[in-house]
Each structure stands twice: as C-alpha cells, then as structure tokens.
Design a protein around this motif. Structure first.
Motif, short mmCIF file in Angstrom:
data_model
loop_
_atom_site.label_atom_id
_atom_site.label_comp_id
_atom_site.label_asym_id
_atom_site.label_seq_id
_atom_site.Cartn_x
_atom_site.Cartn_y
_atom_site.Cartn_z
N UNK A 70 0.83 -1.21 0.00
CA UNK A 70 0.00 0.00 0.00
C UNK A 70 0.86 1.26 0.00
N UNK A 71 1.98 1.23 0.72
CA UNK A 71 2.88 2.38 0.76
C UNK A 71 3.48 2.67 -0.61
N UNK A 72 3.81 1.61 -1.34
CA UNK A 72 4.40 1.80 -2.67
C UNK A 72 3.40 2.47 -3.61
N UNK A 73 2.12 2.13 -3.49
CA UNK A 73 1.09 2.73 -4.34
C UNK A 73 0.90 4.20 -3.98
N UNK A 74 0.86 4.51 -2.69
CA UNK A 74 0.69 5.89 -2.23
C UNK A 74 1.88 6.74 -2.65
N UNK A 75 3.09 6.20 -2.50
CA UNK A 75 4.29 6.95 -2.87
C UNK A 75 4.33 7.19 -4.38
N UNK A 76 3.92 6.19 -5.15
CA UNK A 76 3.88 6.34 -6.60
C UNK A 76 2.97 7.50 -6.98
#
Length: 198
Positions: A70-76
């Motif tokens: 989920x963090x990778x999606x938000x950061x993207x």
C-alpha cells in the motif's frame, strides 16, 4: 407440492427461479471486504471475481508485506512526476535517461507512452533520448494535437543549445498512429533534421 401427480407440465411456461446461479459477490460478509473489492475492480481489466481473489490473497499475507504494498502505491501517486524534458515517468524532475551523459542527445525517439519506452529499452539497441507524447491523435476519442506534448517536442528540436539531428517516430501502426506521424512530420518539417519512422 410444485405440481399435482399426473399433471402435464408445459416446459415453455415454467420458470424455475430457484435454479438461478448464486452470485457470491452479492453477499459480502464484511463491508471492509466489499469496499476493497470495489476499489480493485475499478482498475482496468479487473473484474469483481478477480478483485475478490486479489483481496483474499492480500488477507493471507503478512501485515507488514501488505503495508509495503500500500505504501508503494501511495508513494507512486504522490511522488512520481513527469520528466521535464521527455515527459517520461520519473522520481526526479528529470529522468535518468535524459540526465545520462552516455546517451546520444542528437537522437530522439517519439513514443506514445511509458510502456513504449520500456519496450525499446529492453531491446538494448537504442542509445538516444525519448519524447513521450502521452497518447496519439484520435478524433473519435476526443484527443487532438493540443492534448499531446507536441509543443514541447517542437521546442526541443528547435533548441540551438541542444541540436537534434534525427527524430524517430515509433508509434502504433494504426490509422491514429499514421495520422499522428503525418501531423508530426508537418510540424517538424521546417527544421533541419532527419525524420524516420519505424
């Protein structure tokens, strides 16, 4: 009792509603589960059954692993930007390809989107720069020249500080792609450079 003994049944008039297939997606046991499935099914090419399978898979994973996902999606979404030079997706104001001193800066390959950049890079045969249009001209879809990054491409080839000797059109071989190639050719024709189509 559905029918009297010995009665003649007209199959054309009988509707057995109780044989209707049961749709598991209409009976969520959790609102959280339903909400997650609805979000996943909003992605291109993901139906509700596939979305449910993905959500159930995530529930089986370690909590920390799901958090990283989920963090990778938000950061993207929050940190990724478009390169100020070629419009490729980048972590910085200018992408690694445009900043590389090993690239042939007099050669620009014009592509539709990031997937085309990745495809050309995977061949290992190209060492120039790119220009991502962000689509192709498609009147049926309401996409015209003003919706693409054509102005910035023309600005690049007209910059005397960074001379360009050749521009390669690597767009799809469709009517829309050919239309875009023709339009780009007309726009870039006044400049002293070689124009190629692959």
């Amino acid at each position: 009792v559905l029918f009297e003994a010995g009665a003649k049944i007209d199959k054309e008039c009988v509707t057995l509603e109780f044989f209707k297939p049961f749709d598991i997606l209409e009976s969520f046991s959790s609102r959280l589960l339903q909400s997650a499935v609805e979000e996943f099914s909003g992605l291109p090419g993901i139906g509700k059954k596939t979305a449910l399978r993905l959500v159930l898979h995530l529930l089986k994973q370690d909590a920390r692993q799901v958090e990283r996902f989920s963090e990778s999606i938000v950061r993207l979404r929050n940190e990724a930007v478009f390169c100020k030079t070629c419009n490729n997706i980048s972590d910085q104001a200018e992408c690694d390809i445009c900043r590389s001193v090993k690239r042939d800066r007099g050669l620009i390959c014009v592509v539709e989107d990031i997937r085309d950049v990745m495809a050309v890079e995977n061949t290992g045969q190209y060492n120039g720069l790119y220009h991502v249009l962000g689509g192709i001209i498609s009147p049926m879809d309401g996409i015209g020249p003003a919706d693409l990054t054509i102005d910035s491409l023309e600005k690049r080839v007209s910059d005397p500080l960074h001379p360009v000797r050749e521009v390669i059109f690597a767009l799809s071989t469709t009517m829309e792609g050919d239309t875009t190639n023709f339009y780009l050719y007309r726009r870039l024709q006044p400049y002293e450079l070689k124009i190629s189509v692959i």
